[in-house]
Design a protein around this motif. Structure first.
Motif, PDB file in Angstrom:
ATOM      1  N   ILE A   1       0.842  -1.196   0.000  1.00  0.00           N
ATOM      2  CA  ILE A   1       0.000   0.000   0.000  1.00  0.00           C
ATOM      3  C   ILE A   1       0.877   1.245   0.000  1.00  0.00           C
ATOM      4  O   ILE A   1       1.833   1.343   0.772  1.00  0.00           O
ATOM      5  CB  ILE A   1      -0.905   0.037   1.246  1.00  0.00           C
ATOM      6  N   GLU A   2       0.532   2.204  -0.849  1.00  0.00           N
ATOM      7  CA  GLU A   2       1.134   3.539  -0.791  1.00  0.00           C
ATOM      8  C   GLU A   2       0.227   4.378   0.095  1.00  0.00           C
ATOM      9  O   GLU A   2      -0.983   4.411  -0.110  1.00  0.00           O
ATOM     10  CB  GLU A   2       1.218   4.157  -2.181  1.00  0.00           C
ATOM     11  N   VAL A   3       0.814   5.039   1.081  1.00  0.00           N
ATOM     12  CA  VAL A   3       0.029   5.779   2.060  1.00  0.00           C
ATOM     13  C   VAL A   3       0.457   7.241   2.155  1.00  0.00           C
ATOM     14  O   VAL A   3       1.440   7.652   1.540  1.00  0.00           O
ATOM     15  CB  VAL A   3       0.113   5.130   3.463  1.00  0.00           C
ATOM     16  N   GLU A   4      -0.280   7.982   2.943  1.00  0.00           N
ATOM     17  CA  GLU A   4       0.002   9.401   3.204  1.00  0.00           C
ATOM     18  C   GLU A   4       0.497   9.565   4.650  1.00  0.00           C
ATOM     19  O   GLU A   4       0.218   8.729   5.501  1.00  0.00           O
ATOM     20  CB  GLU A   4      -1.293  10.221   3.054  1.00  0.00           C
ATOM     21  N   ASN A   5       1.210  10.630   4.913  1.00  0.00           N
ATOM     22  CA  ASN A   5       1.505  11.147   6.257  1.00  0.00           C
ATOM     23  C   ASN A   5       2.617  10.454   7.037  1.00  0.00           C
ATOM     24  O   ASN A   5       2.801  10.760   8.209  1.00  0.00           O
ATOM     25  CB  ASN A   5       0.235  11.173   7.129  1.00  0.00           C
ATOM     26  N   ILE A   6       3.380   9.540   6.453  1.00  0.00           N
ATOM     27  CA  ILE A   6       4.508   8.964   7.190  1.00  0.00           C
ATOM     28  C   ILE A   6       5.621  10.008   7.217  1.00  0.00           C
ATOM     29  O   ILE A   6       6.090  10.450   6.180  1.00  0.00           O
ATOM     30  CB  ILE A   6       5.016   7.658   6.553  1.00  0.00           C
ATOM     31  N   LYS A   7       6.010  10.415   8.428  1.00  0.00           N
ATOM     32  CA  LYS A   7       6.972  11.490   8.579  1.00  0.00           C
ATOM     33  C   LYS A   7       8.304  11.070   9.183  1.00  0.00           C
ATOM     34  O   LYS A   7       9.322  11.682   8.916  1.00  0.00           O
ATOM     35  CB  LYS A   7       6.353  12.601   9.444  1.00  0.00           C
ATOM     36  N   CYS A   8       8.271  10.048  10.059  1.00  0.00           N
ATOM     37  CA  CYS A   8       9.495   9.729  10.801  1.00  0.00           C
ATOM     38  C   CYS A   8       9.410   8.346  11.430  1.00  0.00           C
ATOM     39  O   CYS A   8       8.433   7.624  11.251  1.00  0.00           O
ATOM     40  CB  CYS A   8       9.723  10.778  11.886  1.00  0.00           C
ATOM     41  N   GLY A   9      10.411   8.035  12.230  1.00  0.00           N
ATOM     42  CA  GLY A   9      10.454   6.763  12.926  1.00  0.00           C
ATOM     43  C   GLY A   9       9.314   6.568  13.909  1.00  0.00           C
ATOM     44  O   GLY A   9       8.900   5.438  14.173  1.00  0.00           O
ATOM     45  N   GLY A  10       8.811   7.657  14.472  1.00  0.00           N
ATOM     46  CA  GLY A  10       7.659   7.553  15.370  1.00  0.00           C
ATOM     47  C   GLY A  10       6.440   7.038  14.634  1.00  0.00           C
ATOM     48  O   GLY A  10       5.693   6.192  15.147  1.00  0.00           O
TER      49      GLY A  10
END
Length: 86
Positions: free
Chosen positions: A5-14
Motif C-alpha cells: 500500500i502507498e500511504v500518506e503522512n509517514i513522517k518519521c520513525g515515530g
C-alpha cells in the motif's frame, strides 16, 4: 496474501513505530515493512487488504490520494505515541 500500500503522512520513525505495532496486532499479520522515503507499507500474512486499510485510516495514514485534515491530525497524534514507545 501479501499487501502493498502507498500511504500518506509517514513522517518519521515515530510514525513507523506506531504503524508497525498496530498492524502487528491484527490477526494473521506476520510482518510489516515500512519505507518512510517512499511512503509505502508491505504487509506479509494471511490478511485482507481491507483490514489493513481500515487500521491505517484509523491511525491517520490513509491510502495515497485519500488524505484529509482529520487524518493528518490523527497521524501527528500517533506519530507522537510512536516516538514515546521507541
Amino acid at each position: 496474501m501479501n499487501v502493498f500500500i502507498e500511504v500518506e503522512n509517514i513522517k518519521c520513525g515515530g510514525c513507523v513505530n506506531s504503524i508497525k505495532s498496530n498492524l502487528l496486532k491484527i490477526d494473521q499479520v506476520d510482518d510489516v515493512e515500512i519505507s518512510i522515503e517512499e511512503n509505502t507499507i508491505f504487509v506479509t500474512g494471511l490478511v485482507q487488504k481491507s483490514a489493513i486499510l481500515s487500521k491505517l485510516n484509523e491511525l491517520g495514514y490513509p491510502e495515497k490520494g485519500t488524505n484529509s485534515v482529520l487524518k493528518k491530525a490523527k497521524s501527528y497524534v500517533n506519530c507522537a505515541i510512536g516516538k514515546l514507545n521507541e
